[in-house]
Design an enzyme around this catalytic site. Structure first.
Site, PDB file in Angstrom:
ATOM      1  N   GLN A   4       0.795  -1.220   0.000  1.00  0.00           N
ATOM      2  CA  GLN A   4       0.000   0.000   0.000  1.00  0.00           C
ATOM      3  C   GLN A   4       0.833   1.279   0.000  1.00  0.00           C
ATOM      4  O   GLN A   4       0.326   2.339  -0.364  1.00  0.00           O
ATOM      5  CB  GLN A   4      -0.942   0.005   1.202  1.00  0.00           C
ATOM      6  CG  GLN A   4      -1.991  -1.096   1.140  1.00  0.00           C
ATOM      7  CD  GLN A   4      -2.936  -1.065   2.312  1.00  0.00           C
ATOM      8  OE1 GLN A   4      -2.725  -1.759   3.297  1.00  0.00           O
ATOM      9  NE2 GLN A   4      -3.992  -0.281   2.223  1.00  0.00           N
ATOM     10  N   HIS A  48      -1.926  -5.386 -12.829  1.00  0.00           N
ATOM     11  CA  HIS A  48      -1.371  -5.225 -14.169  1.00  0.00           C
ATOM     12  C   HIS A  48      -2.160  -5.993 -15.224  1.00  0.00           C
ATOM     13  O   HIS A  48      -2.259  -5.547 -16.372  1.00  0.00           O
ATOM     14  CB  HIS A  48       0.093  -5.675 -14.188  1.00  0.00           C
ATOM     15  CG  HIS A  48       0.984  -4.813 -13.364  1.00  0.00           C
ATOM     16  ND1 HIS A  48       2.195  -5.237 -12.869  1.00  0.00           N
ATOM     17  CD2 HIS A  48       0.852  -3.535 -12.934  1.00  0.00           C
ATOM     18  CE1 HIS A  48       2.768  -4.274 -12.177  1.00  0.00           C
ATOM     19  NE2 HIS A  48       1.965  -3.229 -12.198  1.00  0.00           N
ATOM     20  N   ASP A  55       2.250   0.479  -7.917  1.00  0.00           N
ATOM     21  CA  ASP A  55       3.581   0.531  -8.532  1.00  0.00           C
ATOM     22  C   ASP A  55       4.471   1.579  -7.876  1.00  0.00           C
ATOM     23  O   ASP A  55       5.678   1.365  -7.700  1.00  0.00           O
ATOM     24  CB  ASP A  55       3.475   0.829 -10.035  1.00  0.00           C
ATOM     25  CG  ASP A  55       2.946  -0.350 -10.830  1.00  0.00           C
ATOM     26  OD1 ASP A  55       2.597  -1.385 -10.210  1.00  0.00           O
ATOM     27  OD2 ASP A  55       2.868  -0.245 -12.075  1.00  0.00           O
ATOM     28  N   ARG A  77       3.758   0.144  13.155  1.00  0.00           N
ATOM     29  CA  ARG A  77       3.447  -1.166  12.589  1.00  0.00           C
ATOM     30  C   ARG A  77       3.544  -1.086  11.068  1.00  0.00           C
ATOM     31  O   ARG A  77       2.825  -0.306  10.428  1.00  0.00           O
ATOM     32  CB  ARG A  77       2.034  -1.603  12.998  1.00  0.00           C
ATOM     33  CG  ARG A  77       1.709  -2.977  12.440  1.00  0.00           C
ATOM     34  CD  ARG A  77       0.256  -3.367  12.590  1.00  0.00           C
ATOM     35  NE  ARG A  77       0.027  -4.539  11.743  1.00  0.00           N
ATOM     36  CZ  ARG A  77      -1.140  -4.910  11.249  1.00  0.00           C
ATOM     37  NH1 ARG A  77      -2.229  -4.204  11.500  1.00  0.00           N
ATOM     38  NH2 ARG A  77      -1.243  -5.973  10.495  1.00  0.00           N
ATOM     39  N   HIS A 101       1.156  -9.340   4.807  1.00  0.00           N
ATOM     40  CA  HIS A 101      -0.031  -8.482   4.711  1.00  0.00           C
ATOM     41  C   HIS A 101      -0.556  -8.516   3.280  1.00  0.00           C
ATOM     42  O   HIS A 101      -0.441  -7.553   2.526  1.00  0.00           O
ATOM     43  CB  HIS A 101       0.321  -7.049   5.144  1.00  0.00           C
ATOM     44  CG  HIS A 101      -0.862  -6.176   5.428  1.00  0.00           C
ATOM     45  ND1 HIS A 101      -0.985  -5.429   6.579  1.00  0.00           N
ATOM     46  CD2 HIS A 101      -1.986  -5.926   4.709  1.00  0.00           C
ATOM     47  CE1 HIS A 101      -2.119  -4.746   6.551  1.00  0.00           C
ATOM     48  NE2 HIS A 101      -2.745  -5.033   5.412  1.00  0.00           N
ATOM     49  N   ASN A 138      -1.726 -10.638   8.729  1.00  0.00           N
ATOM     50  CA  ASN A 138      -2.723  -9.592   8.912  1.00  0.00           C
ATOM     51  C   ASN A 138      -4.041 -10.027   8.297  1.00  0.00           C
ATOM     52  O   ASN A 138      -4.093 -10.473   7.154  1.00  0.00           O
ATOM     53  CB  ASN A 138      -2.285  -8.296   8.233  1.00  0.00           C
ATOM     54  CG  ASN A 138      -3.367  -7.229   8.316  1.00  0.00           C
ATOM     55  OD1 ASN A 138      -3.573  -6.621   9.353  1.00  0.00           O
ATOM     56  ND2 ASN A 138      -4.101  -7.013   7.217  1.00  0.00           N
ATOM     57  N   GLU A 139      -5.110  -9.902   9.054  1.00  0.00           N
ATOM     58  CA  GLU A 139      -6.474 -10.149   8.583  1.00  0.00           C
ATOM     59  C   GLU A 139      -6.570 -11.392   7.704  1.00  0.00           C
ATOM     60  O   GLU A 139      -6.919 -11.319   6.518  1.00  0.00           O
ATOM     61  CB  GLU A 139      -7.019  -8.914   7.856  1.00  0.00           C
ATOM     62  CG  GLU A 139      -7.181  -7.719   8.783  1.00  0.00           C
ATOM     63  CD  GLU A 139      -7.886  -6.531   8.148  1.00  0.00           C
ATOM     64  OE1 GLU A 139      -8.234  -6.618   6.946  1.00  0.00           O
ATOM     65  OE2 GLU A 139      -8.087  -5.528   8.845  1.00  0.00           O
ATOM     66  N   ASN A 192      -7.908  -6.258  14.642  1.00  0.00           N
ATOM     67  CA  ASN A 192      -8.211  -5.132  13.766  1.00  0.00           C
ATOM     68  C   ASN A 192      -9.717  -4.934  13.812  1.00  0.00           C
ATOM     69  O   ASN A 192     -10.478  -5.867  13.516  1.00  0.00           O
ATOM     70  CB  ASN A 192      -7.797  -5.424  12.322  1.00  0.00           C
ATOM     71  CG  ASN A 192      -6.301  -5.486  12.130  1.00  0.00           C
ATOM     72  OD1 ASN A 192      -5.535  -5.353  13.074  1.00  0.00           O
ATOM     73  ND2 ASN A 192      -5.864  -5.689  10.901  1.00  0.00           N
ATOM     74  N   TYR A 221     -13.045  -2.018  13.160  1.00  0.00           N
ATOM     75  CA  TYR A 221     -13.459  -0.733  12.618  1.00  0.00           C
ATOM     76  C   TYR A 221     -14.922  -0.400  12.869  1.00  0.00           C
ATOM     77  O   TYR A 221     -15.273   0.756  13.050  1.00  0.00           O
ATOM     78  CB  TYR A 221     -13.226  -0.712  11.103  1.00  0.00           C
ATOM     79  CG  TYR A 221     -11.789  -0.679  10.671  1.00  0.00           C
ATOM     80  CD1 TYR A 221     -11.177   0.522  10.317  1.00  0.00           C
ATOM     81  CD2 TYR A 221     -11.038  -1.843  10.596  1.00  0.00           C
ATOM     82  CE1 TYR A 221      -9.856   0.560   9.895  1.00  0.00           C
ATOM     83  CE2 TYR A 221      -9.711  -1.820  10.178  1.00  0.00           C
ATOM     84  CZ  TYR A 221      -9.125  -0.620   9.838  1.00  0.00           C
ATOM     85  OH  TYR A 221      -7.810  -0.585   9.436  1.00  0.00           O
ATOM     86  N   GLU A 238      -5.299  -2.332  14.301  1.00  0.00           N
ATOM     87  CA  GLU A 238      -5.825  -1.388  13.307  1.00  0.00           C
ATOM     88  C   GLU A 238      -7.151  -0.850  13.789  1.00  0.00           C
ATOM     89  O   GLU A 238      -7.983  -1.596  14.323  1.00  0.00           O
ATOM     90  CB  GLU A 238      -6.055  -2.045  11.930  1.00  0.00           C
ATOM     91  CG  GLU A 238      -4.824  -2.245  11.095  1.00  0.00           C
ATOM     92  CD  GLU A 238      -5.150  -2.783   9.706  1.00  0.00           C
ATOM     93  OE1 GLU A 238      -6.268  -2.503   9.192  1.00  0.00           O
ATOM     94  OE2 GLU A 238      -4.309  -3.491   9.130  1.00  0.00           O
TER      95      GLU A 238
END
Length: 495
Positions: free
Chosen positions: A41, A61, A74, A99, A145, A189-190, A330, A332, A400
């Site tokens: 990311q 891509h 990219d 993190r 991740h 992660n997740e 995590n 939200y 998170e």
């Protein structure tokens, strides 16, 4: 009784629209604040210095329409070249820890056990970690991740049991090269999103749709890979490095839609099918009994010779159980949960039909820029209490938490989100006795938000993606979060 509780919560929500409901208590001295990012990311440099292709490189891509704005990672935030700028932002915030995740394909381009290690990738992360240490910022490192090397995907990805061996090799490389400076590790992660969204419903890379089948095989491999990495650390590195290893599943808080027994059972089932799916084997030795029983029964009705949910052997149960040094979450948002009639058509093979509940938002809950996220602060406190009770009062890291918008430096809604969610965290600690010791805001800066591309913003810092230099600018929320970190107080004056 339930009706009284519902009315109390409703009144609280309405009141909070007019004024802050945040507590004026202070966080304990031991409590640590951080922020998070993930390699694909933010890093960019997707094919520089020997890095191999990962599944997000490949998907973006080959199928650019998979991402809302047809963008990719990219370049992203160009953190590969601007990591010192990132650390400077962290220093300005005053965070205790950062993190971030490692790119498997940057470190081991082919991803395969025994294949060459990329020294340039090792050097990049060593330089980042050293920059953090030099600025008294603790690294909390996620080993995986979502960015599986494409070579391993061509071997079948996580549904292929061989991935366990490749991940163990990767983890050993990571511990050997970075473990002297890194004391806190997250293996995955997740994993719910890796398996359910990646191989079940196709919302994330590699974009496969085999719900009720591949996602269960994915999870089976992933949990064994986690346990393998934990034991590698425990047996080969822990004595010297003295670190800690965990995993970071995610979940909503699932609130029963009514006080009925069926809705309460449905809400608990939803929690077990999301968080419990991954945590229960690691904490208690096997998948949640409700998953085992339901999927076994449905598999029989569908004519399968054995359950679609793979079985751990007795040896695997013992090997996996206890492979945690803390509990990570995590979190939200919140969903209401309502019981459904059992599926009559057993020809339907899917995770959702195995779970068999209805979920929905309350229309009054504040929206974000993400369709899946509504602002429901009280859900955080309830979730933390459930985790503490369900898993025998472990130390909990919130790895998170955050909210999205469409951009802008005056992000008062993000400030309100952090204030109200952190207030519920603090009340869980001080009033309920939940052992939460860390909080991680998502995210340090705006970045590539997977299939949403750059259309959703979660950052404390804005990034100008139209400028080749990718300049960063602090938002109002960065100033607020910095003040919380320094004062351990959420409002202007604390007790």
């Amino acid at each position: 009784m339930y009706a009284d509780l519902f009315l109390t919560l409703l009144f609280s929500v309405l009141l909070c629209k007019e004024a802050t409901c945040a507590t004026n208590q202070t966080f304990p001295n031991y409590f640590k604040f951080g922020v998070a990012t993930a390699s694909y990311q933010v890093e960019g440099a997707w094919n520089e210095d020997g890095k191999g292709e990962n599944i997000w490189d490949h998907l973006c891509h080959t199928n650019p329409d998979f991402v809302d704005d047809r963008s990719n990672g990219d370049i992203a935030c160009d953190s590969y070249h601007k990591y010192k700028d990132d650390v400077a932002m962290l220093k300005d915030l005053g965070v205790d820890f950062y993190r971030f995740s490692l790119s498997w394909s940057r470190l081991i381009p082919l991803g395969l056990a025994g294949s060459p290690v990329n020294q340039a990738g090792i050097d990049y992360y060593k330089n980042l970690i050293q920059e953090l240490v030099n600025n008294n910022i603790e690294p909390l490192v996620t080993i995986f991740h979502w960015d599986l090397p494409e070579t391993l995907q061509e071997y079948g990805g996580f549904p292929n049991p061989e991935i366990e061996e490749h991940f163990a090799y990767y983890a050993r490389v990571v511990f050997k090269n970075f473990g002297d400076s890194v004391k806190y590790w997250l293996t995955f992660n997740e994993p719910l999103q890796t398996c359910h969204e990646g191989y079940g419903i196709g919302f994330t890379a590699p974009g496969y749709k085999s719900s009720g089948l591949a996602e269960y095989k994915c999870t089976h491999t992933l949990i064994k890979a986690h346990a393998r990495a934990y034991h590698v650390y425990d047996e080969e590195f822990r004595t010297q490095q003295q670190g800690y290893v965990g995993i970071a599943p995610d979940t909503y808080w699932y609130e029963p839609a009514s006080g009925s027994v069926s809705d309460q059972e449905a809400a608990e089932r939803a929690l077990q099918f999301t968080y419990g799916w991954f945590a229960n084997p690691i904490f208690n030795g096997n998948y949640p009994s409700v998953m085992i029983e339901r999927i076994d029964e449905r598999s029989k009705l569908q004519g399968f010779a054995s359950s679609r949910l793979p079985k751990f052997t007795d040896e695997e149960v013992e090997y996996i159980k206890g492979t945690h040094d803390f509990l990570a979450i995590n979190a939200y948002s919140t969903l209401y949960v309502q019981a459904k009639e059992e599926e009559v058509d057993t020809a339907v093979i899917s995770y959702d039909s195995d779970l068999n509940v209805d979920t929905f938002f309350d229309d009054s809950w504040e929206e974000s820029a993400s369709s899946w996220l509504r602002v429901v602060p009280w859900g955080m406190r309830k979730l933390l209490n459930w985790l503490s009770k369900t898993y025998n009062h472990p130390e909990i890291f919130i790895t998170e938490n955050g909210v999205s918008d469409t951009g802008g430096l005056n992000d008062d809604r993000r400030i309100n989100y952090y204030r109200e969610y952190l207030s519920n965290v603090l009340e869980a600690i001080l009033d309920d006795g939940v052992n939460v010791t860390r909080y991680t805001a998502w995210s340090l800066m705006d970045n590539f938000e997977w299939a949403r591309g750059y259309t959703e913003k979660y950052g404390l810092y804005s990034v100008n993606f139209d400028d080749p230099g990718r300049p960063r600018t602090s938002k109002a929320s960065a100033s607020y979060y910095s003040s919380v970190i320094s004062s351990k107080c959420l409002v202007d004056n604390c007790e």
